[in-house]
Design a protein around this motif. Structure first.
Motif, PDB file in Angstrom:
ATOM      1  N   ASP A 136       1.464  -2.895 -28.041  1.00  0.00           N
ATOM      2  CA  ASP A 136       1.014  -2.358 -26.750  1.00  0.00           C
ATOM      3  C   ASP A 136       2.105  -2.482 -25.693  1.00  0.00           C
ATOM      4  O   ASP A 136       2.035  -1.866 -24.636  1.00  0.00           O
ATOM      5  N   CYS A 137       3.092  -3.320 -25.971  1.00  0.00           N
ATOM      6  CA  CYS A 137       4.192  -3.516 -25.018  1.00  0.00           C
ATOM      7  C   CYS A 137       5.180  -2.354 -25.148  1.00  0.00           C
ATOM      8  O   CYS A 137       5.704  -2.092 -26.232  1.00  0.00           O
ATOM      9  N   VAL A 138       5.433  -1.685 -23.999  1.00  0.00           N
ATOM     10  CA  VAL A 138       6.367  -0.555 -24.031  1.00  0.00           C
ATOM     11  C   VAL A 138       7.737  -0.953 -23.478  1.00  0.00           C
ATOM     12  O   VAL A 138       8.564  -0.092 -23.172  1.00  0.00           O
ATOM     13  N   GLN A 139       7.932  -2.265 -23.329  1.00  0.00           N
ATOM     14  CA  GLN A 139       9.242  -2.814 -22.919  1.00  0.00           C
ATOM     15  C   GLN A 139       9.688  -2.332 -21.530  1.00  0.00           C
ATOM     16  O   GLN A 139      10.880  -2.243 -21.257  1.00  0.00           O
ATOM     17  N   GLY A 153       9.319  -3.795 -18.609  1.00  0.00           N
ATOM     18  CA  GLY A 153       9.879  -4.861 -17.762  1.00  0.00           C
ATOM     19  C   GLY A 153       9.142  -5.088 -16.457  1.00  0.00           C
ATOM     20  O   GLY A 153       9.585  -5.877 -15.619  1.00  0.00           O
ATOM     21  N   TYR A 154       8.009  -4.418 -16.237  1.00  0.00           N
ATOM     22  CA  TYR A 154       7.244  -4.628 -15.004  1.00  0.00           C
ATOM     23  C   TYR A 154       6.804  -6.085 -14.863  1.00  0.00           C
ATOM     24  O   TYR A 154       6.562  -6.567 -13.773  1.00  0.00           O
ATOM     25  N   CYS A 155       6.650  -6.747 -16.002  1.00  0.00           N
ATOM     26  CA  CYS A 155       6.154  -8.129 -15.973  1.00  0.00           C
ATOM     27  C   CYS A 155       7.238  -9.137 -15.593  1.00  0.00           C
ATOM     28  O   CYS A 155       6.940 -10.270 -15.249  1.00  0.00           O
ATOM     29  N   ARG A 160       8.241 -10.055 -21.977  1.00  0.00           N
ATOM     30  CA  ARG A 160       8.722  -9.011 -22.886  1.00  0.00           C
ATOM     31  C   ARG A 160       9.497  -9.621 -24.048  1.00  0.00           C
ATOM     32  O   ARG A 160       9.301  -9.259 -25.208  1.00  0.00           O
ATOM     33  N   ILE A 212       7.099 -11.431 -26.460  1.00  0.00           N
ATOM     34  CA  ILE A 212       6.323 -10.489 -27.277  1.00  0.00           C
ATOM     35  C   ILE A 212       7.196  -9.977 -28.429  1.00  0.00           C
ATOM     36  O   ILE A 212       6.761  -9.886 -29.577  1.00  0.00           O
ATOM     37  N   PRO A 225       1.312  -2.703 -16.909  1.00  0.00           N
ATOM     38  CA  PRO A 225       0.608  -1.417 -16.759  1.00  0.00           C
ATOM     39  C   PRO A 225      -0.111  -0.967 -18.028  1.00  0.00           C
ATOM     40  O   PRO A 225      -0.953  -0.077 -17.979  1.00  0.00           O
ATOM     41  N   THR A 226       0.247  -1.546 -19.177  1.00  0.00           N
ATOM     42  CA  THR A 226      -0.391  -1.082 -20.418  1.00  0.00           C
ATOM     43  C   THR A 226      -1.409  -2.107 -20.960  1.00  0.00           C
ATOM     44  O   THR A 226      -1.813  -2.015 -22.123  1.00  0.00           O
TER      45      THR A 226
HETATM   46  S1  SF4 Z   1       4.844  -5.113 -18.293  1.00  0.00           S
HETATM   47 FE1  SF4 Z   1       5.885  -6.479 -19.750  1.00  0.00          FE
HETATM   48  S2  SF4 Z   1       4.350  -6.841 -21.334  1.00  0.00           S
HETATM   49 FE2  SF4 Z   1       3.630  -5.062 -20.186  1.00  0.00          FE
HETATM   50  S3  SF4 Z   1       4.443  -3.302 -21.306  1.00  0.00           S
HETATM   51 FE3  SF4 Z   1       5.947  -3.778 -19.722  1.00  0.00          FE
HETATM   52  S4  SF4 Z   1       7.431  -5.170 -20.728  1.00  0.00           S
HETATM   53 FE4  SF4 Z   1       5.591  -5.098 -22.026  1.00  0.00          FE
END
Ligand code: SF4
Ligand code: SF4
Length: 421
Positions: free
Chosen positions: A12-15, A17-19, A37, A40, A74-75
């Motif tokens: 589910d992680c789209v990499q 980087g929002y986190c 990231r 994960i 966001p995902t």
């Molecule tokens: S916010 Fe972080 S955990 Fe969520 S999809 Fe982006 S990189 Fe992955």
């Protein structure tokens, strides 16, 4: 064994980087492998057999489990599930030391033992042995982290027995029937907060019952990978609270509350318990949510500049953000000042501040820099771990004379004219 890692969830992680900006360990340690990231990715690679569990252990164990990454994502990556799956696999590969297992499996759920612990701590403080021990330097044999927390341990109060037996009637026409969850550590160190919470619930029109058969929530066991004990405790609690037809099960402990609202995830694969767990989880509410919903009337004017450090588990797992702030803003006489970066973990995180003391203090010092920017005279918390950590932060900064730390319940009770005894 690695087949038990939450592999599917890692996709589910789209990499994106929002986190990354939300993660306190990424901020303090500055490495991709200490970011959500990165972690994960590591779990994904371990599940694919490209690297070993040992190789990802340091990174995973330095995670606070604050789950701010989930709120930022966001995902909707279920990071908590990914982290827990690692803890479970790790615990199966390398079981925790005997003492730790005994403490988690036998001591925390044992009310009699906890009562003895509380009475001993109280005697230690009341007889002055604590100040003697500090002056005589006998405590220097303890590791630094234990000495630090010994010095800021709150005065231990005995729980008010009258508030813990039978059905307690509301101050006004009843508008809700609630069961109160006391927690284990909370009732050793912060029984006063539980007592005041019960009185505030009565004040808000709740009929309150403290179920005798309730036990530890199972959070610390779950965080250490001992899912078996957590599931056992969850079933005991569900069965205990099913005894009354309650509208809500209420607690004043951000961390325990987060475990209680996730009993449905914990028992999702158990046909006998899944539905019961779902009903129980939905009834669980933080005390601030119920007090804000039902309304409380203030009878005293307070004063001063108050800020709020939310518990990560209240904010990121229970998703309770507005209720505590609205309650604080409604107290007559106080000025509420939002804490910059208030949604970042304080570094307490269960026993993280004991087992990863140095990393935790780095995160705490960054938190205190934000506190210094707004110079409050009161820091409000909503979880015993955060409470102790912020007390330690105040001490490290030499602010004991200027800044006090209180649980939100203490401030609300004061403004409502409710005393502890
Ligand atoms: S916010 Fe972080 S955990 Fe969520 S999809 Fe982006 S990189 Fe992955
Ligand atoms: S749980 Fe907290 S410390 Fe761990 S990766 Fe997510 S934001 Fe970072």
């Amino acid at each position: 064994m690695t087949s038990q890692l939450a592999y599917k969830e890692t996709f589910d992680c789209v990499q994106c980087g929002y986190c990354l900006p939300a993660c306190p360990t990424y901020a303090s340690l500055g490495k991709e492998r200490h970011s959500p990231r990165g972690r994960i990715n590591l779990v994904q690679m371990a599940a694919e057999g490209k690297i070993t569990i040992d190789e990802i252990t340091e990174s995973m164990e330095l995670c606070l489990g604050c789950r701010a990454c989930e709120t930022a994502c966001p995902t909707n990556v279920q990071y908590g599930k990914i982290l827990e799956s690692f803890k479970k696999v790790k615990a199966a590969e390398a079981p925790a030391p005997f003492i730790e297992n005994m403490a988690l499996q036998k001591a925390l759920p044992n009310k009699k033992l906890l009562a003895v612990m509380r009475a001993s701590l109280r005697a230690y403080q009341k007889t002055g042995i604590d100040s003697f021990a500090r002056k005589s330097k006998v405590l220097s044999i303890l590791p630094e982290q234990l000495r630090a927390f010994e010095e800021i341990a709150p005065a231990v109060e005995m729980p008010n027995k009258q508030l813990r037996t039978g059905i307690l009637l509301p101050e006004r026409d009843p508008n809700a029937r609630v069961a109160f969850f006391t927690g284990c550590i909370m009732d050793v160190f912060f029984a006063k907060i539980n007592d005041l919470s019960i009185k505030l619930l009565q004040h808000a029109g709740c009929e309150v019952t403290v179920i005798k058969e309730q036990t530890c929530c199972g959070a610390l066991q779950n965080h250490s990978g001992d899912t078996g004990t957590s599931r056992k405790l969850a079933k005991e609690n569900i069965a205990a609270f099913e005894k009354g037809n309650f509208d809500y099960v209420v607690n004043a402990i951000g961390g325990c509350g987060a475990m209680l609202v996730e009993y449905d995830h914990l028992l999702a694969d158990d046909p006998e318990w899944a539905e019961r767990a779902k009903v129980f989880a939905q009834k669980n509410k933080d005390v601030s949510v119920i007090l804000n919903k039902l309304g409380i009337s203030f009878s005293r004017e307070l004063s001063g500049a108050v800020t709020y450090q939310p518990s990560c588990h209240l904010l990121n797992v229970q998703k309770v953000a507005d209720d505590p702030v609205q309650l604080l803003e409604s107290i007559p006489g106080i000025t509420y000042i939002p804490l910059p970066k208030g949604d970042v973990c304080c570094g307490s995180a269960g026993i993280y501040n004991i087992v990863h003391y140095e990393e935790s203090m780095e995160i705490l010092d960054a938190k205190m820099e934000q506190v210094q920017k707004i110079s409050p005279d009161t820091i409000v918390t909503s979880n015993p771990g955060c409470h102790l950590q912020m007390c330690l932060g105040v001490k490290r900064e030499g602010l004991e004379e200027k800044v006090r730390v209180v649980h939100i319940i203490e401030l609300l009770a004061k403004a409502c004219g409710i005393d502890h005894k």
